[in-house]
Scaffold this motif. Structure first.
Motif: not given
Lengths: 414, 273, 295
Positions: C169, C171, C174-175, C178, C216, C220, C278-279, C282, C285, C289
């Motif tokens: 949480v 981590y 913070i993002i 920001a 994002f 992650m 995972i590929l 990504t 994503q 985006l």
């Protein structure tokens, strides 16, 4: 001038020989505090006896011990002498880790003279012997005398039959307001010694046998009553459950379990923790007594050749000598593997029940101890966590284990 | 400020403070448990009745914790220095030099970010056992000596350095490496600090690879040692909690000293998106 | 002209060591992993036989693999939304306040920087059943029934997820924070002038503007949960992923296959599956985006 050179050279030679003549062998065992300390001391003794041999002692956690052996011996970096559970011998031999004990050093007479009769059988695989035990172990019932007193039971009278075991365990169990166990009457932990108790003791007491005589067929599924007795302790009588206080040993040592079925190797740590405990033979049923015997043994790996092999032979012989067995009993609490040494402790209130247990004990022939233990743990978990019937759970476990046995026997060509 | 805004603020403070308890309780419980003697560890009260430092004495004197601590310091520091040097060098080169294959090289490096470490550990392990890297510091460190993410980050920062500055140094006769080392590097110090601290923490906490590559307990790093120590001492939770405290405290200290860099570093890691 | 050549040469010189590193430590092992997954190699036997896709067939026939794949999916499904929603709410709350913002942020991120092995063991200790587990004692104190947590086949996985959420949480906060602070104040002011209420501000302005950050962080976290290992290894009995495999994720399956059974062929086949998952995420994503940019 030449003379001097010769003197200097010969001096150098002597010096280098005395430096390099020291044979270094590496000894591996899993980490068990009392065993590690005892071996450390024994290595000192051994090195005094043979000043030209140096023994390096390395330990690993029990869980990762087999992987470490498996990853290092083939690479030629592992131990020269390894301490292994007798049940792992087939797997270690077929994986090519161990070399047979040389017959000129370890003759039939040597075994006859120094060990109980079940020992040479236990270390034999496909006609060759592979390891020497320091000590042997069997199971017994530990009871906490203080907790017996507290529950109004006679602290000098442990249960003798399974029925008494259940009755007393119920009286010894305490619950909080919401029905959570805060003191277990009997610790039940299949991952500890529980799976041996089910396999070799309860199965036989309920009229069956765990395996066919040649250990090629699983047969315990014919007596689901054995598993049911065990899981009833958890689900019906509610006197304990696997994982209570993390495990049976923690529970018994912190006085949160009144009884436990465990091996003689626990004695030293229980004494150290100041527990007021007694030891009794395992409760009988239907007039049948049974027990499970096992041992850890020292084998020589394929890494040891030449001088190292000679040193390794000396080392394992030393570790199985009478004197070491006595030290072992005192420090580690494991029973002497030599009946002549064991004789002295037959009437000991603590070691006696274990030694009596050895008389009617069975040593399971494991082809893959880890997998076979897992199968039994899973059977118990399936019943108490998932509500599957003991019959079904035992049948499923038997199937899985049969596959393990089949694969093994096929691989050795039987 | 309107009334509703003020109420909103009060509620926010209230909830946030409540959550602080949830977030920090495990730490308190860890420390409190480590101060309890064995007799008290299974008793259901929060504070130790007879607080003791015996657990710490026992761990520091008769276990390998001091050694594991040193191993971790050595591994984390060495990899961090290597990462700082190589990542910024590559980032600088890609940002400030024009040469054939520049884009392909950059894409090649970035594309390795897509490969999960789990896929590489088996080949790494085989490689290490062939080359005798098992049970060595190099064996633990080699996978993390240069990181693609750090290169990406440093490239971003190096790009902001004006070319004129570098050319001026060139005219003054500074060597190419000198320009990188003495002119460019000092200009990206804040980014370096964040990269360093994140990398240090990452390596300090790494578990899977050190677990696989070290077989002798003497070569364990702190996390692997803690896992090993704990599974060996399952009945002594007071010792497990002491070990956990010992492996956590240095990080908490580092954390409070470098909090700015850490927060910045975490923000930078969001830069990829 | 001479300077240009010198610079090109310097560049290659600077890249020599790092490129060798990437080729040998990252790229070659990847290729080698693909190759091993098509062989029947176990580390003990000296021979490697090419066996085609049979390792892949074998793992999908392996019930334990299917269970661990399903568990991995559960980790992602339970974990990612929890982390994202919780940290976004926290970031929004934090954005409301002015004083001590840094302090709260600092405390929330503490679990993220502590060694995962240590926190796993602390939580394992807290999750114990009565009378030793502090959480159960607290439930008991409130008059609620005790839970089995790590000892139950149904509760163990969510318990590990809860611990992981606690770790992650800070981590994400913070993002998110920001991201929130980079939203131009004028947008919100303008909307306020137009009479938008708080709810509308949040769902019509703030969250859509935060969308790239949400995507994002979700990716992650997805990748993080897909690769979950350390927590499970340290929180399940003897690192087994039990009880009855109910917490075993893909990476633990790989670990056990590779380093307990030394079945390198099937283990690498499983890593290839993980890689492909995972590929895929990504790539999706990047697509998402890129589309967002066109708005």
């Amino acid at each position: 001038m030449r003379k001097y050179l010769l003197v200097v050279l010969s001096l150098l030679l002597i010096l280098s020989v005395s430096i390099f003549a020291k044979v270094k062998i590496v000894y591996w065992q899993y980490y068990f505090e009392t065993k590690v300390k005892a071996i450390d001391e024994l290595i000192k003794e051994f090195q005094k006896l043979y000043p030209d041999i140096e023994v390096e002692h390395v330990t690993f956690p029990y869980e990762s011990f087999n992987e470490k052996v498996a990853s290092s011996v083939p690479a030629g970096t592992g131990p020269d002498v390894v301490n292994l559970y007798y049940g792992w011998i087939p797997k270690y031999v077929t994986s090519g880790y161990l070399q047979p004990l040389p017959e000129n050093e370890f003759s039939d007479e040597y075994f006859q003279k120094n060990f109980f009769a079940f020992v040479p059988k236990g270390v034999e695989f496909m006609g060759k012997r592979y390891a020497l035990p320091i000590a042997v172990r069997s199971l017994a019932l530990f009871w906490n005398k203080d907790l017996f007193k507290e529950a109004g039971l006679d602290p000098q009278r442990p249960p003798r039959t399974l029925q008494e075991l259940v009755d007393m365990a119920k009286k010894l169990t305490k619950y909080d307001k919401q029905g959570n166990i805060v003191q277990a009457g009997l610790a039940t932990q299949p991952s500890g010694q529980g799976h041996h108790w089910i396999r070799e003791v309860l199965t036989r007491q309920f009229g069956g046998a765990p395996y066919s005589d040649d250990y090629t067929k699983v047969t315990y599924q014919d007596v689901p009553a054995a598993l049911k007795f065990y899981t009833d302790l958890i689900t019906v009588h509610k006197v304990g459950y696997p994982g209570f206080m993390n495990d049976d040993i923690t529970a018994f040592t912190s006085q949160a379990a009144a009884m436990n079925i465990d091996g003689s190797f626990r004695i030293a740590s229980l004494k150290k923790a100041g527990i007021n405990f007694g030891v009794a033979e395992l409760p009988e049923y239907n007039g049948i007594k049974s027990n499970f015997a096992s041992f850890w043994a020292n084998g020589i790996t394929k890494n040891a050749t030449g001088e190292k092999l000679d040193a390794a032979i000396k080392f394992i012989k030393f570790l199985s000598s009478d004197k070491v067995m006595e030290i072992w009993l005192e420090k580690v609490g494991e029973l002497p593997a030599n009946p002549a040494v064991a004789q002295k402790y037959y009437n000991d209130p603590i070691y006696g029940p274990f030694l009596k247990g050895l008389e009617y004990a069975h040593a399971t022939f494991f082809v893959d101890e880890t997998a076979q233990r897992q199968v039994m743990m899973d059977a118990v978990d399936k019943v108490w966590l998932k509500g599957i019937s003991p019959e079904q759970a035992f049948k499923e476990s038997a199937q899985t284990e049969q596959a393990v046995l089949d694969k093994f026997w096929k691989s050795v060509g039987k | 400020m309107t009334r509703s805004e003020r109420i909103n603020k009060v509620i926010s403070y209230f909830v946030l403070t409540g959550l602080i308890i949830v977030m920090t309780f495990p730490f308190f419980w860890m420390v409190l448990s480590s101060l309890k003697p064995f007799r008290e560890i299974y008793r259901p009260y929060l504070f130790p009745k007879n607080p003791t430092l015996d657990n710490y004495k026992q761990i520091l004197s008769s276990s390998l914790f001091p050694r594991w601590f040193l191993n971790s310091v050595l591994v984390a520091l060495s990899t961090t220095f290597s990462v700082l040097f190589f990542d910024s060098l590559v980032g600088y080169t890609i940002a400030k030099y024009r040469f054939p294959g520049r884009n392909i090289i950059f894409i090649f490096i970035l594309s390795t970010l897509m490969i999960p470490t789990e896929m590489l550990i088996i080949p790494w392990y085989i490689m290490s056992s062939r080359l005798g890297w098992i049970d060595s510091y190099w064996g633990i460190m080699f996978p993390g000596m240069i990181t693609a993410f750090g290169i990406f980050l440093m490239r971003q920062f190096m790009e902001t350095i004006p070319d004129d500055l570098l050319d001026a140094a060139r005219i003054d006769g500074v060597s190419e490496f000198g320009i990188f080392y003495r002119i460019a590097l000092p200009l990206v110090k804040p980014a370096l600090a964040s990269l360093a601290i994140l990398n240090f923490i990452g390596n300090w906490n790494a578990f899977l690879w050190p677990l696989i590559v070290s077989s002798k307990p003497r070569m364990y790093t702190l996390p692997v040692g803690l896992a090993y120590f704990s599974s060996e001492n399952m009945m002594h939770w007071e010792l497990i909690m002491t070990g956990a405290t010992i492996s956590t405290i240095p990080l908490i200290i580092v954390f409070f000293i470098f909090q700015k860099q850490i927060i910045r570093g975490i923000m930078l890691s969001g830069l990829k998106g | 002209m001479k300077l240009r050549q010198k610079k090109i040469l310097t560049a290659y010189l600077f890249l020599l060591v790092p490129l060798t590193f990437f080729a040998f430590i990252r790229f070659y092992p990847m290729v080698s992993a693909f190759y091993i997954s098509f062989t029947d190699w176990n580390i003990i036997s000296p021979v490697k036989n090419f066996v085609g896709f049979s390792n892949y067939v074998k793992i999908f026939q392996d019930q334990v693999f299917r269970v661990s794949l399903l568990n991995t999916l559960k980790y992602v499904l339970y974990g990612v939304p929890s982390v994202i929603i919780l940290s976004l709410s926290l970031a929004l709350l934090l954005n409301n306040i002015t004083k001590f913002q840094g302090f709260y942020r600092l405390v929330y991120v503490m679990p993220y920087i502590t060694p995962l092995v240590a926190t796993s063991w602390v939580w394992r200790w807290m999750y114990q059943k009565p009378p030793t587990g502090v959480i159960n004692n607290f439930l008991n104190f409130l008059g609620l029934p005790a839970r089995s947590f790590l000892m139950s086949t149904t509760e163990a996985l969510p318990s590990i997820v809860a611990t992981t959420v606690w770790i992650e949480v800070g981590y994400c906060v913070i993002i998110f924070l920001a991201g929130l602070q980079s939203i131009p104040k004028e947008y919100l002011e303008a909307a306020k002038v137009d009479g938008a209420n708080r709810r509308q501000l949040l769902f019509r302005i703030t969250i859509p503007l935060l969308n790239p950050v949400i995507v994002f962080l979700s990716v992650m976290e997805m990748i993080m949960f897909l690769r979950i290992f350390t927590q499970v290894y340290n929180m399940s009995d003897q690192g087994s992923g039990g009880p009855l495999n109910s917490t075993k994720p893909l990476v633990l399956y790989i670990y056990q296959k590779a380093f307990k059974s030394f079945d390198m062929g099937t283990a690498t086949a499983a890593t290839v599956i993980l890689f492909l998952i995972i590929l895929a995420i990504t790539v999706i994503q990047l697509k998402v985006l890129n589309r967002k940019v066109q708005y």
